[in-house]
Write an enzyme that holds these catalytic residues in place. Sequence first.
Site, mmCIF file in Angstrom:
data_model
loop_
_atom_site.group_PDB
_atom_site.id
_atom_site.type_symbol
_atom_site.label_atom_id
_atom_site.label_comp_id
_atom_site.label_asym_id
_atom_site.label_seq_id
_atom_site.Cartn_x
_atom_site.Cartn_y
_atom_site.Cartn_z
ATOM 1 N N ARG A 176 12.022 11.569 83.860
ATOM 2 C CA ARG A 176 12.168 11.670 85.359
ATOM 3 C C ARG A 176 13.337 10.545 85.638
ATOM 4 N NH1 ARG A 176 6.418 12.741 86.755
ATOM 5 N NH2 ARG A 176 6.225 13.105 89.065
ATOM 6 N N ARG B 134 -6.489 13.138 94.120
ATOM 7 C CA ARG B 134 -5.523 12.148 93.656
ATOM 8 C C ARG B 134 -5.187 11.498 94.861
ATOM 9 N NH1 ARG B 134 -0.686 15.421 90.220
ATOM 10 N NH2 ARG B 134 0.227 13.483 91.127
ATOM 11 N N LYS C 269 4.976 22.627 88.506
ATOM 12 C CA LYS C 269 5.023 22.597 87.082
ATOM 13 C C LYS C 269 3.859 22.861 86.294
ATOM 14 C CE LYS C 269 6.998 18.673 87.704
ATOM 15 N NZ LYS C 269 7.081 18.511 89.321
ATOM 16 N N ARG D 275 6.918 9.670 96.812
ATOM 17 C CA ARG D 275 7.358 10.250 95.629
ATOM 18 C C ARG D 275 8.626 11.139 95.651
ATOM 19 N NH1 ARG D 275 1.967 13.146 95.344
ATOM 20 N NH2 ARG D 275 2.538 14.006 93.545
ATOM 21 N N ARG E 88 -3.670 20.237 98.050
ATOM 22 C CA ARG E 88 -3.860 19.796 96.623
ATOM 23 C C ARG E 88 -5.009 18.707 96.629
ATOM 24 N NH1 ARG E 88 0.213 19.041 91.718
ATOM 25 N NH2 ARG E 88 0.561 17.021 92.845
#
Length: 190
Positions: A89, A134, A14, A146, A128
């Site tokens: 969400r 992160r 996204k 998640r 990532r």
Amino acid sequence: MKNIVLFGPPGAGKGTQAEFLKKKYDLIHISTGDVFRYNIKNKTKLGLLAKSFMDNGDLVPDEVTIDMLKAEVNNNPDANGFIFDGFPRTESQADALDRFLKGKNKEISGMIALEVPENLLVERLLNRGKTSGRPDDQDENKIRNRFNEYESKTAILKDYYQKQNKYFGVDGVGSIEEITSRLEKIIDNL
Ligand code: AMP
């Protein structure tokens, strides 16, 4: 004016796609995850509140998230439209967004979902995590949590927007350019 919800599970692409689309369509990109991370970095009250939820891969409570989103929209009164990335969400976030936009004589033009199989998502997120710093990308348990949050609270939004004839699914596997052009075909017709 186009107001687009860019939808899909963590790691679907996204944020990457929003970077291209915001330039092409002159839209303001609001990533709720990015706003939270900015607040954590700057140790604001909002950041302190969001941190523990985010670190565990849990959703931040609706009320806090909705207020933050409204403030971001209100900070851009002259926008040509918005790309909402990572918001809504939950169903109550989606309801709040609809009501909020209606109060401004605006509405969501469409929700576009990037569809990617879960094994590929885990691989992308772990990759990532090597460079993003992160914490929620570096631990497979947090990544799985998640996904659980996504399945239990977020996935139902497909029905929510389908009922309004505003849902568009896009194959999210391929090169970045291929996926951008799939998205553009939909956005051009919104
Ligand atoms: P993202 O950058 O979209 O992957 O979001 C990272 C984290 O920020 C999520 O796992 C949540 O903890 C939090 N977050 C971002 N957007 C929302 C939202 N709309 N509602 C609740 N929590 C959110």
